[in-house]
Enzyme design. Structure first.
Site, PDB file in Angstrom:
ATOM      1  CG  PHE A 156      -1.867  -1.194   1.238  1.00  0.00           C
ATOM      2  CD1 PHE A 156      -2.901  -1.304   0.322  1.00  0.00           C
ATOM      3  CD2 PHE A 156      -1.671  -2.218   2.144  1.00  0.00           C
ATOM      4  CE1 PHE A 156      -3.742  -2.412   0.318  1.00  0.00           C
ATOM      5  CE2 PHE A 156      -2.499  -3.336   2.157  1.00  0.00           C
ATOM      6  CZ  PHE A 156      -3.539  -3.433   1.234  1.00  0.00           C
ATOM      7  CB  CYS A 282      -0.995   2.154  -8.701  1.00  0.00           C
ATOM      8  SG  CYS A 282       0.751   1.902  -8.343  1.00  0.00           S
TER       9      CYS A 282
HETATM   10  C1  UGA Z   1      -1.187   4.422  -5.003  1.00  0.00           C
HETATM   11  C2  UGA Z   1      -1.862   4.162  -3.647  1.00  0.00           C
HETATM   12  O1  UGA Z   1      -2.092   5.401  -2.979  1.00  0.00           O
HETATM   13  C3  UGA Z   1      -0.969   3.270  -2.775  1.00  0.00           C
HETATM   14  O2  UGA Z   1      -1.645   2.969  -1.573  1.00  0.00           O
HETATM   15  C4  UGA Z   1      -0.670   1.975  -3.531  1.00  0.00           C
HETATM   16  O3  UGA Z   1       0.217   1.140  -2.811  1.00  0.00           O
HETATM   17  C5  UGA Z   1      -0.025   2.307  -4.863  1.00  0.00           C
HETATM   18  O4  UGA Z   1      -0.907   3.170  -5.626  1.00  0.00           O
HETATM   19  C6  UGA Z   1       0.216   1.022  -5.624  1.00  0.00           C
HETATM   20  O5  UGA Z   1      -0.765   0.339  -5.971  1.00  0.00           O
HETATM   21  O6  UGA Z   1       1.374   0.618  -5.797  1.00  0.00           O
HETATM   22  P1  UGA Z   1       0.758   6.061  -5.873  1.00  0.00           P
HETATM   23  O7  UGA Z   1       0.223   5.734  -7.240  1.00  0.00           O
HETATM   24  O8  UGA Z   1       2.220   5.937  -5.613  1.00  0.00           O
HETATM   25  O9  UGA Z   1       0.015   5.144  -4.760  1.00  0.00           O
HETATM   26  O10 UGA Z   1       0.393   7.575  -5.542  1.00  0.00           O
HETATM   27  P2  UGA Z   1      -0.850   8.338  -4.892  1.00  0.00           P
HETATM   28  O11 UGA Z   1      -0.349   9.218  -3.831  1.00  0.00           O
HETATM   29  O12 UGA Z   1      -1.950   7.434  -4.567  1.00  0.00           O
HETATM   30  O13 UGA Z   1      -1.305   9.278  -6.108  1.00  0.00           O
HETATM   31  C7  UGA Z   1      -1.841   8.743  -7.314  1.00  0.00           C
HETATM   32  C8  UGA Z   1      -2.314   9.867  -8.194  1.00  0.00           C
HETATM   33  O14 UGA Z   1      -3.506  10.451  -7.682  1.00  0.00           O
HETATM   34  C9  UGA Z   1      -1.325  11.020  -8.367  1.00  0.00           C
HETATM   35  O15 UGA Z   1      -1.280  11.404  -9.732  1.00  0.00           O
HETATM   36  C10 UGA Z   1      -1.904  12.131  -7.522  1.00  0.00           C
HETATM   37  O16 UGA Z   1      -1.566  13.406  -8.013  1.00  0.00           O
HETATM   38  C11 UGA Z   1      -3.392  11.871  -7.686  1.00  0.00           C
HETATM   39  N1  UGA Z   1      -4.208  12.402  -6.565  1.00  0.00           N
HETATM   40  C12 UGA Z   1      -4.028  11.941  -5.300  1.00  0.00           C
HETATM   41  C13 UGA Z   1      -5.182  13.356  -6.832  1.00  0.00           C
HETATM   42  O17 UGA Z   1      -5.392  13.777  -7.993  1.00  0.00           O
HETATM   43  N2  UGA Z   1      -5.956  13.823  -5.796  1.00  0.00           N
HETATM   44  C14 UGA Z   1      -5.788  13.390  -4.529  1.00  0.00           C
HETATM   45  O18 UGA Z   1      -6.539  13.848  -3.632  1.00  0.00           O
HETATM   46  C15 UGA Z   1      -4.795  12.413  -4.270  1.00  0.00           C
END
Ligand code: UGA
Length: 452
Positions: A156, A282
């Site tokens: 996660f 992811c």
């Molecule tokens: C995500 C999950 O959050 C992790 O828990 C999981 O382990 C991981 O995928 C995985 O499957 O390996 P990650 O992709 O590294 O993690 O990054 P996040 O922080 O989740 O962000 C994903 C995307 O959503 C980013 O582009 C971010 O800018 C965007 N985001 C995030 C938003 O547009 N709004 C938000 O409120 C949060």
């Protein structure tokens, strides 16, 4: 315990380094020999805050190899953390996973070994890996009949905060159909579950952080937990983006709306930041894989499908906003601030910047861009797109008809906006992440617009 980790990507390397840090003896294996050579020499192939520092402290417990014969025989636990990239149908490519399972099966030394799926793998992969291991043991020429048990231990961690998320997780999920696999992994994770390891000085334990909940379940449930978690986070983001569209039309402030709903503890305030939508390796891959798995059972997932549709619409809204402001895009110069899919990483997989740059280039725009960390990788992986990369945000601004904030790197909040505005042909900025202080930018002479 003795641990082998197959795959040295974001997940494999972080897991290996953290397990070594809490005292286990870890061998990280990658079939890419150049990566292993670099790691032995202390070069880390990815940008991840604190990875280098934790690796240095854990180095006495860490070794790197490309040889299964070296990594597997003595291991009590083997983690498979190889890539599972998406195929055109949405189902992940499991070639690397099957190669890893076969090689593990061929290299056991006869002792009981737990093989753990750490990569995000389709539901049912635990059973499948078990059958590959059994076949490989049957065919193995070393005469050892190793006793393997398979477990699922979904990851996660978020890129950019991977070390923090691994040492101080919200929960640890272990799926196993055999109790002895569960017992082994419980012992392995005990220092993290009980938080008994000394915290690194640069990554202190959060205040009031106590024992970590363990969810022990069967294989299929653990596999589904991972997909359901990512799908839920993805749809939370798409939900706020859909509300953002309404907010814009009725004159509401989406940041305040998000705060107002997020304070309801049933909803929670995280993952409600509106903007360009999600990128990364992811959410897109896992929502597609979940829909593909459901499809195999004749099921539709309209909610998850809608989350994907809304996400891709957010990228189109950038072009719409720029058209509204500039009327004609052909012949314009537009600057992108940020290329990585999120701050604190150099990962460009499914980065909104790439899709936005391509849409603009297709409309005859000259695209300039800056990123504090990911420019070099962008040049290597997407150099052919023709984006002009600049060493500073100021140089991106030179002669631009518009700037778009794509990745909310903290450096961008501190820019000398007055100077930047003067360097632009048309001082207009589209904040794709609601990350900047709009009033300050307006005082600095910019026209400030957000997505939603
Ligand atoms: C995500 C999950 O959050 C992790 O828990 C999981 O382990 C991981 O995928 C995985 O499957 O390996 P990650 O992709 O590294 O993690 O990054 P996040 O922080 O989740 O962000 C994903 C995307 O959503 C980013 O582009 C971010 O800018 C965007 N985001 C995030 C938003 O547009 N709004 C938000 O409120 C949060």
């Amino acid at each position: 315990m003795r641990v082998a980790i197959i795959g040295t990507g974001y997940v494999g390397l972080t897991t290996g380094v953290c397990l070594a840090f809490i005292g286990h003896s870890v061998t990280c294996l990658d079939t890419d020999e150049s990566k292993i050579r670099a790691l032995r020499e202390g070069h880390i192939p990815i940008y991840e805050p604190y990875l280098e520092e934790v690796l240095e402290e854990a180095r006495p417990n860490l070794s790197f190899t490309s040889s299964y014969a070296e990594a597997i025989p003595d291991a009590d636990v083997v983690f498979i953390a190889v890539g599972t990239p998406p195929t055109p149908s949405g189902a992940p490519n499991l070639e690397y996973l099957s190669q890893a399972a076969r090689s593990i099966g061929q290299n056991g030394n006869g002792n009981f070994t737990v093989v753990v799926n750490k990569s995000t793998v389709p539901i049912g992969s635990g059973n499948w890996v078990g059958s590959l291991l059994r076949d490989a043991v049957e065919q193995s020429s070393n005469g050892h009949k190793t006793d393997f048990a398979v477990a699922s231990n979904p990851e996660f961690l978020r890129e950019g905060t991977a070390l923090h998320d691994s040492l101080y997780p919200d929960r640890i999920v272990i799926g196993a159909d055999e109790p002895r696999a569960l017992e082994t992994l419980y012992t392995l994770y005990r220092p993290i579950l009980d938080q008994t390891f000394p915290a690194p000085v640069f990554l202190p334990r959060p205040d009031n952080f106590a024992a970590v909940p363990l969810v022990s379940t069967d294989l299929a449930s653990a596999e589904l937990i991972k997909y359901a978690a990512n799908a839920f986070l993805a749809l939370k983001i798409s939900f706020i983006n859909e509300i953002g569209l309404v907010a814009e039309r009725v004159g509401a402030n989406i940041t305040e709306v998000a705060r107002g709903i997020g304070l309801d503890s049933r909803i929670g305030s995280r993952f409600l930041s509106a903007g360009l939508g999600w990128g990364g390796s992811c959410f897109g891959k896992d929502t597609a894989a979940l829909i593909a798995t459901a499809g195999e059972y004749g099921l539709h997932m309209p909610i998850v499908e809608a989350a994907r549709t809304v996400n891709s619409r957010q990228r189109d809204r950038v072009v719409e906003k720029l058209l509204q402001e500039l009327k004609i895009l052909k012949g314009r110069t537009i600057g992108l601030l940020g290329l990585a899919f999120k701050p604190n990483t150099d990962d460009l997989r499914e980065a909104p910047a790439i899709e936005i740059a391509q849409k603009l280039i297709d409309r005859g725009v000259r695209v300039k861009a800056h990123d504090p960390i990911a420019s070099e990788r962008f040049q290597r992986e997407h150099g052919k797109m023709g984006v002009c990369l600049c060493p500073t945000a100021e140089e991106v601004a030179d002669g631009c008809d518009a700037l778009v904030l794509v990745t909310e790197w903290s450096d961008y909040r501190e820019l000398e906006w007055e100077q930047l505005a003067k360097r632009m042909r048309n001082p207009f900025i589209l904040d794709g992440r609601h990350a900047l202080d709009g009033d300050k930018l307006v005082r600095s002479g910019l026209r400030y617009v957000t997505i939603s």
